[in-house]
Design a protein around this motif. Structure first.
Motif, short mmCIF file in Angstrom:
data_model
loop_
_atom_site.label_atom_id
_atom_site.label_comp_id
_atom_site.label_asym_id
_atom_site.label_seq_id
_atom_site.Cartn_x
_atom_site.Cartn_y
_atom_site.Cartn_z
N ASP A 148 0.85 -1.19 0.00
CA ASP A 148 0.00 0.00 0.00
C ASP A 148 0.88 1.24 0.00
O ASP A 148 0.60 2.22 -0.64
N TRP A 149 1.95 1.15 0.80
CA TRP A 149 2.90 2.24 0.98
C TRP A 149 4.26 1.61 1.25
O TRP A 149 4.45 0.94 2.26
N VAL A 150 5.18 1.77 0.34
CA VAL A 150 6.52 1.22 0.50
C VAL A 150 7.48 2.38 0.75
O VAL A 150 7.49 3.37 0.02
N LEU A 151 8.26 2.24 1.80
CA LEU A 151 9.27 3.23 2.17
C LEU A 151 10.64 2.63 1.84
O LEU A 151 10.95 1.52 2.26
N HIS A 160 9.03 7.27 -1.03
CA HIS A 160 7.72 6.72 -0.64
C HIS A 160 6.99 6.38 -1.93
O HIS A 160 6.82 7.25 -2.79
N VAL A 161 6.56 5.12 -2.07
CA VAL A 161 5.75 4.72 -3.22
C VAL A 161 4.40 4.28 -2.65
O VAL A 161 4.33 3.36 -1.84
N PHE A 162 3.35 4.97 -3.07
CA PHE A 162 2.01 4.76 -2.53
C PHE A 162 1.04 4.28 -3.60
O PHE A 162 1.21 4.58 -4.78
N ARG A 163 -0.04 3.62 -3.15
CA ARG A 163 -1.23 3.54 -3.98
C ARG A 163 -1.88 4.92 -3.89
O ARG A 163 -1.76 5.60 -2.87
N GLU A 187 -3.02 10.10 -1.03
CA GLU A 187 -3.93 11.23 -0.80
C GLU A 187 -4.25 11.37 0.70
O GLU A 187 -4.30 12.48 1.23
N PHE A 188 -4.43 10.25 1.38
CA PHE A 188 -4.77 10.28 2.80
C PHE A 188 -3.63 10.90 3.63
O PHE A 188 -3.87 11.76 4.47
N TYR A 189 -2.39 10.47 3.38
CA TYR A 189 -1.27 10.95 4.20
C TYR A 189 -0.73 12.30 3.73
O TYR A 189 -0.19 13.06 4.53
N LEU A 222 1.94 13.57 2.25
CA LEU A 222 3.28 13.93 2.71
C LEU A 222 3.84 15.16 2.01
O LEU A 222 4.55 15.96 2.62
N GLU A 223 3.52 15.32 0.73
CA GLU A 223 4.06 16.47 0.00
C GLU A 223 3.66 17.78 0.65
O GLU A 223 4.47 18.69 0.76
N LYS A 224 2.42 17.89 1.08
CA LYS A 224 1.96 19.13 1.69
C LYS A 224 2.77 19.44 2.95
O LYS A 224 3.18 20.58 3.17
N MET A 225 3.02 18.43 3.76
CA MET A 225 3.77 18.64 5.00
C MET A 225 5.21 19.05 4.71
O MET A 225 5.72 19.99 5.31
N TRP A 226 5.87 18.36 3.79
CA TRP A 226 7.29 18.62 3.55
C TRP A 226 7.55 19.80 2.63
O TRP A 226 8.64 20.35 2.62
N GLN A 227 6.58 20.22 1.85
CA GLN A 227 6.77 21.36 0.98
C GLN A 227 6.29 22.66 1.61
O GLN A 227 6.41 23.72 1.01
N ALA A 228 5.79 22.59 2.84
CA ALA A 228 5.34 23.80 3.53
C ALA A 228 6.53 24.73 3.71
O ALA A 228 7.66 24.28 3.96
N PRO A 229 6.31 26.04 3.60
CA PRO A 229 7.43 26.98 3.78
C PRO A 229 7.97 26.90 5.20
O PRO A 229 7.24 26.61 6.15
N ASP A 230 9.26 27.14 5.34
CA ASP A 230 9.90 27.15 6.66
C ASP A 230 9.38 28.32 7.47
O ASP A 230 9.19 29.42 6.95
#
Length: 125
Positions: A86-89, A98-101, A106-108, A110-118
């Motif tokens: 489902d999610w391979v790290l 991270h390779v996801f279905r 969409e649920f997790y 991650l891009e939004k969290m890590w691309q947020a401005p400092d």
């Protein structure tokens, strides 16, 4: 001027990220996003997020990437989640993949969290 040691580290990371991205493209991974996390985290230099169309595709993308990392002489990466696919790290040290279905990605989100401005150093919490 950067030290020769730092230049060789940068070259190694550059070669590694190119290997990872080429492998994901070759495996027909979808929506590949590379995030520079240098200075944001001590986990690594880059985080890459990609999707596979199904459990089988996620597992195939991850297997292909593991082989590409090893064949490029980048060592043996640590892997989590391959059995469920489902999610391979995949953690190669400098690069975390991270390779996801699609639904799991969409649920997790991650891009939004890590691309947020400092946040600025002086921000009050």
């Amino acid at each position: 001027m950067p030290s020769p040691a730092r230049i060789s580290v940068d070259d190694a990371v550059s070669r590694a990220i190119k290997t990872v991205l080429a492998s994901l493209e070759d495996s027909k991974a979808e929506n590949i996003v590379s995030i520079d996390i240098q200075g944001k985290s001590s986990l690594g230099d880059y985080m890459v997020v990609a999707s596979g169309r199904s459990h089988r595709h996620v597992a195939a993308v991850a297997d292909h990437l593991l082989k590409a990392i090893k064949d490029a002489g980048l060592g043996t990466a640590r892997v989590e989640g391959l059995s469920g696919a489902d999610w391979v790290l995949i953690d190669s040290g400098d690069i975390i993949v991270h390779v996801f279905r699609p639904e799991v990605r969409e649920f997790y989100n991650l891009e939004k969290m890590w691309q947020a401005p400092d946040l600025e150093e002086e921000t009050l919490h």
